[in-house]
Scaffold this motif. Structure first.
Motif, PDB file in Angstrom:
ATOM      1  N   LYS A 204       0.853  -1.184   0.000  1.00  0.00           N
ATOM      2  CA  LYS A 204       0.000   0.000   0.000  1.00  0.00           C
ATOM      3  C   LYS A 204       0.892   1.238   0.000  1.00  0.00           C
ATOM      4  CE  LYS A 204      -3.760  -2.445   0.307  1.00  0.00           C
ATOM      5  NZ  LYS A 204      -4.674  -2.555  -0.860  1.00  0.00           N
ATOM      6  N   PRO A 206       0.041   5.051   0.378  1.00  0.00           N
ATOM      7  CA  PRO A 206      -0.768   6.256   0.577  1.00  0.00           C
ATOM      8  C   PRO A 206       0.140   7.494   0.640  1.00  0.00           C
ATOM      9  CG  PRO A 206      -0.515   5.117   2.660  1.00  0.00           C
ATOM     10  CD  PRO A 206       0.202   4.295   1.644  1.00  0.00           C
ATOM     11  N   GLN A 236      -6.233   2.152   4.988  1.00  0.00           N
ATOM     12  CA  GLN A 236      -5.695   1.004   4.252  1.00  0.00           C
ATOM     13  C   GLN A 236      -5.654  -0.238   5.145  1.00  0.00           C
ATOM     14  OE1 GLN A 236      -5.096   0.925   1.158  1.00  0.00           O
ATOM     15  NE2 GLN A 236      -4.601   2.971   0.412  1.00  0.00           N
TER      16      GLN A 236
END
Length: 405
Positions: A204, A206, A236
């Motif tokens: 992930k 972000p 997430q």
């Protein structure tokens, strides 16, 4: 003035003095006395003039010698003073020359440095422009979630490759499947673990709020963006926990590793939300960055190495057992062969006994009757006294049905 001149002068003075005394005593009179006096005065005058001339010449000569001596002394003094000044000035002149040469060298070096600095400033300016262009391109690229996801996956694969775990990697991005509920979601990859288990990993990235935090110069606004970055990472975590990958994939561990492709990305989020790590663990999600994830990979790699060593040791033990069985079989055949050899020897010796007792006597009778004409007398073979040796080690070996300890 020399001594003779001085003596003559004294004598003249004495004569003049005596004459004067004589005149005063009345011993001369009239014209005779006056004549004598005149003669003496004239002689004295001439002598005085001569003496004065000589004295003047002597004084002139002495004056010239004194002047010459004074000039020589002055020259010597001037030479000494000039030498002293020279001794004082030479070190200063030498130092000034060194300073001048140093100044010239420094001036040359300064020109070279100015040129180098100019070139460096030019190169720095060009690099700054290239860096700015690259930064802008990177910002535009990372603004796309798809590109950020691909970057995170590449980071994952690079770390797996560096840890030597490529052969244990399973890439789920290339395997699209649908479960019973129609969900096609899968983690990015998994790592096989000894025991036929899999560790699920999802990347992930972000970065949207974090990039804005880096671009702003307002401290309050930067803090707000950093808080938003931590909240985005928390979102997430919650989304990944809802996907429940461990229940969808067989033989997987009961947690999922969430990989953030930047140590500072995770550090900044945890600095704003310290409770996020514990919250993620409660939902069976482990937050990792490149450094911590690489440590996990090394631990798994070491586990695989231990597993390989154990398997190799087991394979060696199995091969040892098989070798022992085959050796036991070979020794059985050897024992049978020894017995067969002994039996053959015994049969040969029995034959030789029968030969000696039954055949040879008849042959001797035929030889004595000259039926052979004395040619080719019988050559009797020697009996075999050697028997096959039995190994004492074979007696100590366990039965062939038993396995070695």
């Amino acid at each position: 003035m020399d001594i003779s001149t001085l003596t003559f002068g004294i004598a003249i003075g004495a004569v003049i003095g005596g004459l004067a005394a004589w005149l005063l005593a009345g011993r001369g009179s009239g014209a005779v006395g006056q004549s004598v006096i005149d003669s003496l005065l004239l002689a004295v005058k001439d002598e005085t003039a001569s003496t004065r001339k000589e004295a003047i010449e002597e004084l002139s000569r002495m004056n010239d010698e004194s002047r010459k001596a004074a000039l020589e002394l002055q020259k010597a003094q001037a030479e000494r003073e000039r030498e002293a000044v020279k001794n004082l000035v030479e070190p200063v002149e030498k130092h000034l020359k060194e300073v001048r040469d140093r100044v010239i060298e420094m001036d040359k070096a300064s020109k070279v440095n100015r040129t180098s600095i100019t070139e460096m400033v030019g190169n720095l300016s060009q690099r700054s422009e290239k860096l700015e262009a690259s930064t802008n391109m990177l910002n535009r690229s990372l603004s796309s979630s798809q590109i950020r996801g691909g970057w995170g996956e590449k980071q994952l694969e690079s770390l797996v490759e560096a840890a030597g775990m490529r052969k244990h990697l399973r890439n789920y991005r290339t395997q699209v499947a649908t479960d019973e509920e129609g969900d096609r979601s899968r983690p990015d990859m998994s790592i096989a673990i000894p025991g036929q288990l899999e560790m699920l990993i999802d990347s992930k990235v972000p970065l949207e709020s974090l990039m804005k935090a880096f671009q702003t110069e307002d401290p309050d606004e930067r803090d707000a963006y950093l808080d938003a970055h931590a909240d985005a990472l928390r979102t997430q975590v919650l989304d990944l926990a809802k996907k429940n990958y461990p229940d969808k994939i067989d033989n997987s561990l009961d947690f999922v590793v969430l990989f953030v492709p930047g140590d500072h990305f995770l550090d900044l989020a945890l600095s704003r939300r310290p409770e996020l790590l514990e919250e993620a663990l409660s939902k069976h999600v482990i937050l990792t960055s490149p450094s911590s994830f690489f440590a996990v990979l090394l631990a798994v790699s070491n586990t695989w190495q231990q597993q390989d060593l154990a398997e190799n040791a087991q394979a060696i033990a199995d091969e040892g057992r098989e070798l022992y069985k085959r050796l036991r079989k070979l020794l059985d055949h050897t024992s049978k062969l020894r017995k067969a050899l002994n039996t053959a020897v015994e049969s040969f010796n029995d034959m030789m006994g029968s030969f000696d007792t039954r055949v040879i006597p008849s042959a001797r009778k035929m030889e004595s009757l000259s039926s052979t004409d004395g040619k080719d007398p019988l050559g009797l073979p020697d009996p075999i006294d050697v028997v096959a040796r039995e190994s004492q080690k074979l007696i100590e070996l366990p039965d062939g049905n038993e396995e070695p300890s």
